[in-house]
Design an enzyme around this catalytic site. Sequence first.
Site, PDB file in Angstrom:
ATOM      1  N   GLU A 292     -17.403-102.986 -10.292  1.00  0.00           N
ATOM      2  CA  GLU A 292     -17.435-104.508 -10.189  1.00  0.00           C
ATOM      3  C   GLU A 292     -18.761-105.379  -9.801  1.00  0.00           C
ATOM      4  OE1 GLU A 292     -15.491-107.970 -12.432  1.00  0.00           O
ATOM      5  OE2 GLU A 292     -15.072-105.219 -13.193  1.00  0.00           O
ATOM      6  N   GLU A 322     -23.780-113.728 -13.050  1.00  0.00           N
ATOM      7  CA  GLU A 322     -23.902-112.095 -12.837  1.00  0.00           C
ATOM      8  C   GLU A 322     -25.833-111.374 -13.838  1.00  0.00           C
ATOM      9  OE1 GLU A 322     -20.063-112.474 -10.460  1.00  0.00           O
ATOM     10  OE2 GLU A 322     -19.869-110.719 -12.222  1.00  0.00           O
ATOM     11  N   ASP A 476     -11.746-109.784 -12.713  1.00  0.00           N
ATOM     12  CA  ASP A 476     -10.955-109.097 -12.350  1.00  0.00           C
ATOM     13  C   ASP A 476      -9.680-108.105 -13.060  1.00  0.00           C
ATOM     14  OD1 ASP A 476     -12.338-108.453 -10.363  1.00  0.00           O
ATOM     15  OD2 ASP A 476     -11.308-109.826  -8.893  1.00  0.00           O
TER      16      ASP A 476
END
Length: 494
Positions: A292, A322, A476
Site C-alpha cells: 500500500e 501517487e 486503506d
Amino acid sequence: MWRKASAAALLALAVGYFYYGSPDLPEQILQYISLPNFQSSSQSQNSVEQVISAAWETLITLPTRQWSKVAVGVNACVDVVVSGVGLLQALAVDPGSGLDHEVLHSKEDLKEAFIHFMERGAAAERFFSDNEAFQRIARAAAEYPGAKLYVGGNAALIGQKLATYPDLMVLLCGPVGPKLHEMLDEQIVVPPESLQETDEYHLILEYKAGEQWGSTQAPQANRFIFSHDVSNGEMSSLETFVASLDEFEPDLVVLSGLHMMEGQGRELWEERLKEAVLAISDISKDIPIHLELASMTDKDYMNSIMQEVMPVVSSIGLNEQELLFLSQAGEGPHADLAAWKGIPDVGQVSDILLWILEQHGRSEPSSEADLTRIHFHTLAYHILATVDGYWGNQAAAVMAGARVASSQACGLQSVDVSKVELKAPLQFHSSHAEPREKLSLNPAEPVAVWRRGNVTFHMTAVLVCKQPLRTVGLGDAISAEGLVYSELKTQQPF
C-alpha cells in the site's frame, strides 16, 4: 402547452446545430445534464445512484477460495483528527499563500503546506522534523474542541478493516503503544515484540468541501497529515514482521509504511530500502504480497521504490496523486502533467497503469517481476488492472472497494443513496492516445472491462458522499476490501 412546445423546438434546434459541428457533443451533454421533460424518471440523475447501489448488492460476491490468515505491517499509530483551519487559528497562525515543503520544520512550514494542498483539495502526508515543536502542536491538537482519537497508520487501518470479517485471522506488526492496543479490534493478534511503552501520534488536519481560510477555498473535502514519528519513519518493525510470518503462516501479506522513511533523509532510506527488499525477499514466493503506497514528494525515493520494491511484490494500492507522482519519478506516460485537473482522465490513468505493469510487473511470461495487480482509487471511480491469468473475481473486488468508499465516507455501514452522488464519467476512452477504445459504464452493470496486451482493466464508479464525515483511512479500507474479494488463481498464467 405552447411554451413547452416552443422550448422543445428550441432545444431540438440547438442540439441539431451543435451536432452538425460536433457529433459527440449531444452525447457529452446528455451524460451530465438531466432533462426530466424528455427522460423517464428511471433514467433521471437522482435514480442512477439507486441503480448502481442495487447492482452492487447483486453482483458483489466473495470468491470461491478466500484468505484465512492475513499478516499486516508495519506502520501503526494513534491518529488525532482535528479541524485544520481551527487548529492553525488556535496556534495563532495567520492565513497566507500556500507552498509545499518536503519536510516541515516549523509552524510556518505547516501553514504553507496545509494551504498548498487545501486549495487543491488534495491529500498529503509530511514529516515534521522538530520534535519539541511537534509535541507542542500535538498537545494543542489533542485539547482542541471536537478533536477525536482513532486507530491510525495504513497497516493498523487495513488490519482493522480485515478484522470485520469474523473468519479471517489478522496479525498486525508495528509500533503498538498502550492507547493503540486498547483501540484495536480484539480479533487482531499483536506479537509481543511489537508492543512499546509509548504511542506514536499522527496529526490529521481535515477540511470540508467549500471551507474557506483567508483567500483559500477547498474544492473538496480532504486532509493533511503530519507527524514526528521515528519508529514508523525507520520501519523498525519490519524485521519483526517478517520473522513472525513463519509461525503465523499467512496466505496473504499486506505491507505499508514505506512512505514514512522519506522524511529520514537519503542516507537512511537508501540503506533501509535495501534491507527492506532483502526482508521482503525472505517471504515465501507462494505468499502474495500487497504493497500500500501513500503520499511522497522525493522523486528519487519513489523511483527507488519502483525499481527495487515493486518487482518483489504481487499487488499495489494507490490513489491519483501517487499514480501521477510515480509516473513523473519514472518519466512514464503523462509525466508532463503538473497535476490532475478535476476528475483524472480514465484513458491517462489506464496508460500509466499499463506502463507500470509492463515496466515493473510480470506483463510478459519472461519477466522475473512478481507484480501482477494494481488497485487504483480516486474520488469518482476505481480501476483494478491485473495481468491475465493471476487474479480472479476482480469485477466484484473493484465494486466492493467502491461500495466501502461510498458508505464509509458518510460514516455508515451501508450506502444511503440520498447522501451520495455520481461524479464519474459514464463514457470514456481506454487510452489517451490512439489506438483506443470508446467505452461506457452501464449503471445496471457498473463495471467497464477492457484489455490492453496481457492486462485486463476493471473500472467502476464511486457514489461520492455529498457531506463526508471522515476521509482518513478510506484508501486503506478500499484496498482491504478489494483484497478480501480477490482470489489468487492456482492455474498457470498465460
